[in-house]
Design an enzyme around this catalytic site. Structure first.
Site, PDB file in Angstrom:
ATOM      1  N   ASN A 731     -46.951 -34.669 -40.663  1.00 34.75           N
ATOM      2  CA  ASN A 731     -47.393 -34.834 -42.048  1.00 34.75           C
ATOM      3  C   ASN A 731     -46.575 -35.808 -42.888  1.00 34.75           C
ATOM      4  O   ASN A 731     -47.067 -36.275 -43.913  1.00 34.75           O
ATOM      5  CB  ASN A 731     -47.396 -33.477 -42.762  1.00 34.75           C
ATOM      6  CG  ASN A 731     -48.337 -32.489 -42.096  1.00 34.75           C
ATOM      7  OD1 ASN A 731     -49.524 -32.729 -41.972  1.00 34.75           O
ATOM      8  ND2 ASN A 731     -47.796 -31.360 -41.661  1.00 34.75           N
ATOM      9  N   TYR A 732     -45.340 -36.126 -42.478  1.00 33.85           N
ATOM     10  CA  TYR A 732     -44.490 -36.954 -43.326  1.00 33.85           C
ATOM     11  C   TYR A 732     -43.968 -38.219 -42.650  1.00 33.85           C
ATOM     12  O   TYR A 732     -43.438 -39.096 -43.326  1.00 33.85           O
ATOM     13  CB  TYR A 732     -43.293 -36.138 -43.834  1.00 33.85           C
ATOM     14  CG  TYR A 732     -43.688 -35.076 -44.825  1.00 33.85           C
ATOM     15  CD1 TYR A 732     -43.930 -35.391 -46.152  1.00 33.85           C
ATOM     16  CD2 TYR A 732     -43.846 -33.748 -44.433  1.00 33.85           C
ATOM     17  CE1 TYR A 732     -44.307 -34.415 -47.066  1.00 33.85           C
ATOM     18  CE2 TYR A 732     -44.224 -32.772 -45.336  1.00 33.85           C
ATOM     19  CZ  TYR A 732     -44.458 -33.110 -46.652  1.00 33.85           C
ATOM     20  OH  TYR A 732     -44.842 -32.151 -47.557  1.00 33.85           O
ATOM     21  N   LEU A 733     -44.109 -38.310 -41.340  1.00 28.48           N
ATOM     22  CA  LEU A 733     -43.581 -39.463 -40.612  1.00 28.48           C
ATOM     23  C   LEU A 733     -44.707 -40.398 -40.197  1.00 28.48           C
ATOM     24  O   LEU A 733     -45.651 -39.985 -39.514  1.00 28.48           O
ATOM     25  CB  LEU A 733     -42.808 -38.998 -39.372  1.00 28.48           C
ATOM     26  CG  LEU A 733     -41.613 -38.092 -39.632  1.00 28.48           C
ATOM     27  CD1 LEU A 733     -40.959 -37.684 -38.331  1.00 28.48           C
ATOM     28  CD2 LEU A 733     -40.600 -38.772 -40.550  1.00 28.48           C
TER      29      LEU A 733
END
Length: 774
Positions: A731-733
Site C-alpha cells: 500500500n505504501y511502496l
C-alpha cells in the site's frame, strides 16, 4: 463408355449364365449410380475448389483401370473359366475388397451430404471455422482424417499443406501428429491422441491468455470509470439451519426451546464461548441487549440474565462440526471445491469495457456478532443479515441486470459510471456503507495505485520548498498557522496519519496527528543525552499502539510547550486544526496533495535509499533478499506497522534452530572428510584421490550455502516477529522500486511478490526497468 454398354459387351463375349448376368448387371447399375453421384460431386467441388483437379484425374485413372479389368475378365474366361478363376483368385478378392471400400466411402460421403447440405472431407489447410478458445490451433486429426479410399489408393499421393499459425513450433508438432494419424486405424491410439490434444489445448489456452495491458491505453478524461459494466450481483449468506433436536439450550438449569430467530443469535455467542471476547463486560452487555430484540415476548419474560444461560451443548456441537469438516474425505473436499469454483465462475467475474475482470469480495458477510479492534464500545452487537432489499446494484443501462432472489427485489438499480463499485449496502453497527469492488489486479484498482505513486513522485520535486515553508510558519504570529506547521512536520518526519474526526463513543479511542490530545505527548528538554525530546504514546489505526521517543528541532519543541499551556490532559493538542483544514492547505501547495501522499512519499523514498545502502552486488541471493526485507522493515517501522507475534512463532523457531544445528553437524563431518581426502591425495598423488578431494570440497560448499540460507531465514524471522511487512509493501511502496531492484540484481520477482501480488502489480512489472528511480 457407360455401364450398360460395358454390360452388353460382356454378355456377347463371355456367354455367362443368366443368373450371373443379372448379378453382374445389378452390380454395374449400382456402380453407375455411384459414379454419377460422384461425378456431380466433382463438378461442385471443381466450381468451389480449383485445387481438387488432381483428385478428379486420379479417380478417372481408377475408373479406366477398372474398365480394363472388366474387359479382360470375359476374354480370359473363353479359354477356360475354371483355370483362370483359380489363377486369379487372389486378384479378384483384392478387387472385391477395393470395391467394398469405394462403396463404403461413397455411402459415408452421401450421408454427410444429406446431413450437412454439403460436407467435404479436407486436409487441415481448408479448415477455417475454428472456435475462438482453440487459439488458432486446428482440431485433432481424428476429426479430419481422410476417407479409406484416399488412404488405400496407391496412385493418390496425399500431402497435407503447411499451415501458418501463431506458434510455428506447436503447429509443426500438430502437423506431425496429423501425418502419424494417417497410418493408424486402431481406435485406442486415436483416443490417446484425443486426450493428448485435450491436455495440450488446455495448456495452450492457459498460456495463450493475454493480459489486458490497460496501462498502454489512453485514460478517460471525462471522469467516467467505465463505459460498460455487467455482473451477476452478490452471493448472499446461506439461510439459517436450525440445530438438531438433541442439541439443547439451558436456562437456569432447565431445557428451553428457542424460536429460530433467537436460536440463530444464540449460536453466534455459543461459537465464541472459548474466546476472550465473551468474558468482556461490554461484549456480553451489547450481545444480550441485541439478543433480546430477536426473542418472542414469552422468551423475553423467561430469559432475563445472561449468566443463567448455558450454551455448552451448542458449543460442543459446533466443535464436533468443525472436526468433521477437518476429517472429510478427499472426494467430499473436492465436491465442495468444485461447488465453490462454480460459484466463482458465475459470480466472481464481471464484464467491464469488453474485458473480463475479477471481482474482489462478491460474497456478502453472514450475520454474526461485531468484534471490532481493541476495546471497541460496540463489540458484541448483532450484525444483521443483509437481504436483497438492502442492496443497491450498479451496472450499465444496456447490460443484463442481476436478478434478485426469487420473490424478492433490489433496493435500487443505478447506472453510475463515475463510481467503481458494483454493489453497496449500509451495515447496521456503525452505519457505514459497504461495497463490492473489483479485485486488486483489475484495471480500476491498478490505475488508482499508479496515480497514487505518481502523485507521490510529484511531491518529491517540490518537497524541499514545502519543508522550507512550514519551517517559516513555525514563527508565524497566528496560532492556527503554527499548529498547522508543527502537525505537518510530524506527518512528514514521522509518517503519522492525519487522523479523522468522529462522533463520541462511535469507535475505539484511536487518534491521528490532528486529533492528538495533551495526554498523548510528553516533553523532555533533555533525555538520554539528547535535547528537545518528544515522547508519543497513543492508539493509532486499528488500536495499534504508537510509542516513540524522538528528538525534534528547538522551534518545534518551544511551540509544543506553547500549545500545552493551560490545557487539561483530555484537551486537544492542536485545538485550532482538523484534517479538513490541513488537507485544504495541502491542496493549495500542490494539486492532489493530502497527508497520505506524504506518508506514501516517505515510505517509498525510504525503501529506495535503504536498498542502495544495504544491497551488496557480491552477496548471494538469500543475502540480497535479507537486505530487501531489512529495507522493507525500515519502512514498516516508520509507518508503525506492527503485529502480534504469531502463535506458532516459538515452535517454528525451535524447528528452524534444530535444522541449523543438524546442518552444522553435517558441515563439521564434511570438513573432516575433506581434510582426510586432502591427506590421502598428498600421500598418493593419483587422479582418483584428486577427484575425491574435489567431490568433498563441493560437498562442503553446498552444505555451507544451505547453512547460510537457514541462518539468514532465522535472522529474518526474528527481526520480523512484531513487524508487518505486507501492509507497507502492498500500500505504501511504489512497486516499480522493487521490480527495478530485482531486475538490477537478477533476483526473481517471485522472491519478492507472490502470484496474487504479481497480478496486482502487473503494470509495474511491465513498466519498470532496472534503472527506475522513484
Amino acid at each position: 463408355m457407360s455401364g450398360d454398354q460395358r454390360h452388353k459387351d460382356s454378355q456377347i463375349n463371355s456367354g455367362c449364365k443368366a443368373s450371373d448376368t443379372h448379378k453382374h448387371k445389378d452390380k454395374h447399375k449400382d456402380k453407375e449410380h455411384r459414379h454419377k453421384d460422384h461425378k456431380k460431386d466433382k463438378e461442385r467441388e471443381k466450381s468451389k475448389h480449383s485445387n481438387s483437379e488432381h483428385r478428379e484425374n486420379s479417380e478417372k485413372k481408377q475408373r479406366d483401370k477398372e474398365k480394363e479389368k472388366d474387359r479382360e475378365k470375359p476374354k480370359r474366361s473363353d479359354g477356360g473359366a475354371e483355370k483362370h478363376r483359380e489363377k486369379h483368385k487372389d486378384k479378384d478378392k483384392d478387387k472385391k475388397r477395393r470395391e467394398d471400400k469405394i462403396k463404403s466411402s461413397h455411402i459415408d460421403k452421401t450421408k454427410k451430404e444429406k446431413e450437412n447440405g454439403y460436407a467435404r472431407e479436407t486436409s487441415p489447410p481448408d479448415i477455417k471455422s475454428e472456435p475462438e478458445e482453440d487459439n488458432g490451433y486446428f482440431p485433432s486429426p481424428k476429426h479430419n482424417k481422410t476417407t479409406k479410399r484416399e488412404r488405400d489408393d496407391e496412385e493418390f499421393d496425399y500431402k497435407p499443406k503447411k499451415v501458418k499459425t501463431e506458434n510455428d513450433k506447436k503447429a509443426k508438432k500438430r502437423k506431425q501428429e496429423y501425418d502419424d494419424e494417417e497410418d493408424l486405424e486402431d481406435v485406442k491410439p486415436k483416443k490417446k491422441m484425443k486426450d493428448k490434444k485435450g491436455t495440450e489445448g488446455k495448456k495452450s489456452k492457459k498460456e495463450g491468455e493475454e493480459k489486458w495491458k490497460w496501462w498502454e491505453e489512453e485514460r478517460s478524461t471525462d471522469g467516467s470509470k467505465w463505459r460498460f459494466l455487467e455482473h451477476k450481483g452478490p452471493v448472499f449468506a446461506p439461510p439459517y439451519e436450525p440445530l438438531p433436536n438433541n442439541v439443547k439450550f439451558y436456562y437456569d438449569g432447565k431445557v428451553m426451546k428457542l424460536g429460530a430467530p433467537a436460536e440463530e443469535v444464540a449460536t453466534f455467542f455459543a461459537k465464541m464461548l472459548d474466546h476472550e471476547y465473551t468474558t468482556k463486560d461490554i461484549f456480553r452487555k451489547n450481545f444480550f441487549k441485541d439478543w433480546r430484540k430477536e426473542m418472542t415476548s414469552e422468551e423475553k419474560s423467561k430469559i432475563s440474565d445472561l449468566n443463567k444461560c448455558n450454551f455448552s451443548e451448542m458449543n460442543e456441537y459446533f466443535k464436533t462440526q468443525s472436526e468433521a469438516r477437518k476429517q472429510m474425505s478427499k472426494e467430499e473436499k473436492l465436491k465442495i471445491k468444485e461447488e465453490n469454483e462454480r460459484i466463482l465462475q458465475e459470480y466472481g467475474f464481471c464484464i467491464m469495457d469488453n474485458h473480463k475482470e475479477r471481482i474482489g469480495n462478491f460474497r456478502i458477510e453472514p450475520p454474526g456478532l461485531f468484534r471490532g479492534r481493541g476495546d471497541h464500545p460496540k463489540m458484541g452487537m448483532l450484525k444483521r443479515r443483509i437481504r436483497s432489499e438492502d442492496i443497491i446494484i450498479n451496472c450499465s443501462k444496456d447490460s443484463k441486470q442481476p436478478k434478485p432472489p426469487a420473490g424478492r427485489r433490489w433496493k435500487e438499480v443505478r447506472h453510475d459510471n463515475k463510481v467503481t463499485w458494483l454493489v453497496s449496502w449500509t451495515e447496521n453497527i456503525q452505519g457505514s456503507i459497504k461495497y463490492i469492488m473489483l479485485n486488486p489486479s483489475s484495471r480500476i484498482k491498478g490505475e488508482k495505485d499508479w496515480q497514487k505513486y505518481e502523485t507521490a513522485r510529484r511531491l518529491k520535486k517540490c518537497v524541499d520548498r514545502l519543508r522550507a515553508q512550514y519551517r517559516d510558519d513555525w514563527k508565524s504570529k497566528e496560532m492556527r498557522i503554527r499548529q498547522r506547521a508543527v502537525a505537518l512536520y510530524f506527518i512528514d518526519k514521522l509518517a503519522l496519519r492525519a487522523g479523522n474526526e468522529k462522533e463520541e463513543g462511535e469507535t475505539a479511542d484511536t487518534v491521528g496527528c490532528c486529533s492528538l490530545r495533551v495526554e498523548h505527548i510528553k516533553l523532555y528538554p533533555k533525555l538520554d543525552d539528547q535535547e528537545y525530546v518528544v515522547e508519543f504514546d497513543f492508539l493509532g489505526k486499528d488500536s495499534i499502539r504508537y510509542y516513540n521517543k524522538i528528538p525534534v528541532e528547538k522551534r518545534v519543541f518551544k511551540n509544543l510547550q506553547l500549545f500545552l499551556e493551560n490545557k487539561q490532559p483530555e484537551d486537544d493538542l492542536f485545538d485550532r486544526l482538523n484534517t479538513s483544514i490541513l488537507n485544504k492547505h495541502l491542496q493549495e501547495l500542490m494539486d492532489g496533495l493530502t497527508a497520505k501522499v506524504f506518508r506514501t512519499y516517505n515510505a517509498s523514498i525510504t525503501l529506495q535509499q535503504q536498498l542502495k545502502e544495504l544491497t551488496c552486488p557480491d552477496d548471494s541471493d538469500p543475502a540480497k533478499i535479507l537486505s530487501y526485507n531489512r529495507a522493507n522493515r525500515a519502512v514498516a517501522i516508520l509507518c508503525n506497522h506492527q503485529r502480534a507475534p504469531p502463535k506458532t512463532f516459538e515452535k517454528s523457531m525451535q524447528t528452524l534452530q534444530t535444522k541449523i544445528d543438524d546442518k552444522q553437524k553435517q558441515l563439521s563431518t564434511a570438513r573432516k572428510q575433506l581434510k582426510t581426502a586432502k591427506a590421502d591425495h598428498k600421500a598418493s598423488h593419483d587422479d582418483k584421490s584428486k577427484k575425491t578431494v574435489e567431490v568433498k570440497r563441493k560437498a562442503v560448499q553446498r552444505i555451507e550455502e544451505q547453512l547460510m540460507k537457514l541462518q539468514v531465514l532465522a535472522t529474518d524471522r526474528e527481526e520480523n516477529k512484531q513487524i508487518a511487512l505486507g501492509t507497507s509493501k502492498l500500500n505504501y511502496l511504489d512497486p516499480r522500486i522493487s521490480v527495478a531492484w530485482c531486475k538490477k540484481y537478477s533476483i526473481p520477482i517471485e522472491k519478492i511478490y507472490n502470484k496474487t501480488q504479481r497480478e496486482k502489480f502487473a503494470w509495474a512489472i511491465d513498466m519498470a526497468d532496472d534503472d527506475y528511480e522513484f
